[in-house]
Design a protein around this motif. Structure first.
Motif, PDB file in Angstrom:
ATOM      1  N   TRP A  40       4.002 -39.736  12.063  1.00 52.67           N
ATOM      2  CA  TRP A  40       5.082 -38.729  12.367  1.00 52.67           C
ATOM      3  C   TRP A  40       5.404 -37.912  11.236  1.00 52.67           C
ATOM      4  N   VAL A  41       4.996 -38.200   9.958  1.00 55.04           N
ATOM      5  CA  VAL A  41       5.192 -37.571   8.994  1.00 55.04           C
ATOM      6  C   VAL A  41       4.277 -36.146   8.689  1.00 55.04           C
ATOM      7  N   ARG A  43       3.181 -34.871  11.382  1.00 54.42           N
ATOM      8  CA  ARG A  43       3.736 -33.754  12.440  1.00 54.42           C
ATOM      9  C   ARG A  43       4.743 -33.148  12.082  1.00 54.42           C
ATOM     10  N   LEU A  44       5.348 -33.512  11.157  1.00 50.66           N
ATOM     11  CA  LEU A  44       6.651 -32.909  10.236  1.00 50.66           C
ATOM     12  C   LEU A  44       5.962 -31.950   9.418  1.00 50.66           C
ATOM     13  N   LEU A  47       5.218 -29.069  11.597  1.00 50.36           N
ATOM     14  CA  LEU A  47       6.267 -28.519  11.903  1.00 50.36           C
ATOM     15  C   LEU A  47       6.822 -27.291  10.765  1.00 50.36           C
ATOM     16  N   VAL A  48       6.445 -27.624   9.613  1.00 50.80           N
ATOM     17  CA  VAL A  48       6.799 -26.779   8.461  1.00 50.80           C
ATOM     18  C   VAL A  48       5.694 -25.821   8.310  1.00 50.80           C
ATOM     19  N   THR A  77       3.592 -23.283  16.858  1.00 51.07           N
ATOM     20  CA  THR A  77       4.195 -24.600  16.560  1.00 51.07           C
ATOM     21  C   THR A  77       4.385 -25.723  17.572  1.00 51.07           C
ATOM     22  N   LEU A  81       1.697 -29.292  17.838  1.00 48.71           N
ATOM     23  CA  LEU A  81       2.621 -30.389  17.685  1.00 48.71           C
ATOM     24  C   LEU A  81       1.961 -31.361  18.891  1.00 48.71           C
TER      25      LEU A  81
END
Length: 203
Positions: A40-41, A43-44, A47-48, A77, A81
């Motif tokens: 998930w990091v 994916r984060l 997201l940025v 985005t 994702l």
């Protein structure tokens, strides 16, 4: 049955039991892993990186309405994702190129190399996000495979961008050709895998 024959048969069965892996108990195995990073990091990070890439590209083209830019950034985005694949990342990179160059007739903007830095980082992060499940883990040492190549690509691109901004407005014979060759060299370096465990092929 002859006792000797029966004993021979029992020994034969015992030998089969000892040599057949299905009849042997599994050994106890202890494994250790280094520091890990959760999926998930990654994916984060996408997201940025995705809106940052697209907004940076669009910021250099003042003719694009803000609403259009934000809509494209939000849709891109969400798509990345939902489907973090190299193909999706490549499509978003093309969108960034269109936002950067598609609506202006000015010469090459040195800030295009800053967009290239973000696009490279986005592509690499997407590759790992495609191979690490959302709740999965990946060792940081595995994520850093090929870091020397990445560092050379990013540092060289940043240096070219800095030199291009310093030389803006100056006329240097052959500078455009040298810059083009440098960018092509960076592209080959970025795409070369050299049989490394980390490539952009199918996982």
């Amino acid at each position: 049955m002859n006792p000797i024959t029966e004993l021979t048969a029992q020994l034969h069965r015992l030998r089969l039991r000892l040599t057949d892996p299905a009849h042997r108990p599994l050994p106890d195995i202890t494994t250790q892993t280094g520091p890990t990073l959760r999926g998930w990091v990654l994916r984060l990070a996408l997201l940025v990186l995705t809106p940052l890439l697209l907004l940076t590209a669009a910021a250099r083209t003042p003719d694009i309405p803000d609403g259009v830019t934000w809509t494209i950034a939000a849709l891109s985005t969400g798509l990345l994702l939902a489907r973090p694949t190299p193909t999706t990342a490549g499509g978003i990179t093309v969108v960034a190129a269109v936002l950067l160059w598609g609506f202006t007739t000015e010469p090459l903007d040195p800030w295009a190399l800053a967009v290239a830095l973000l696009a490279y980082a986005l592509t690499r992060t997407t590759w790992w996000a495609a191979h690490v499940p959302f709740h999965g883990r990946a060792e940081i040492s595995a994520l850093l495979v090929g870091w020397r190549r990445d560092l050379v690509v990013l540092a060289t691109t940043g240096l070219l961008g800095a030199l291009a901004m310093l030389a803006s407005g100056a006329t240097v014979p052959g500078a455009v050709l040298l810059a083009a060759l440098a960018i092509v060299g960076i592209a080959f370096l970025a795409l070369a895998t050299g049989g490394s465990p980390r490539d952009d092929g199918r996982g």
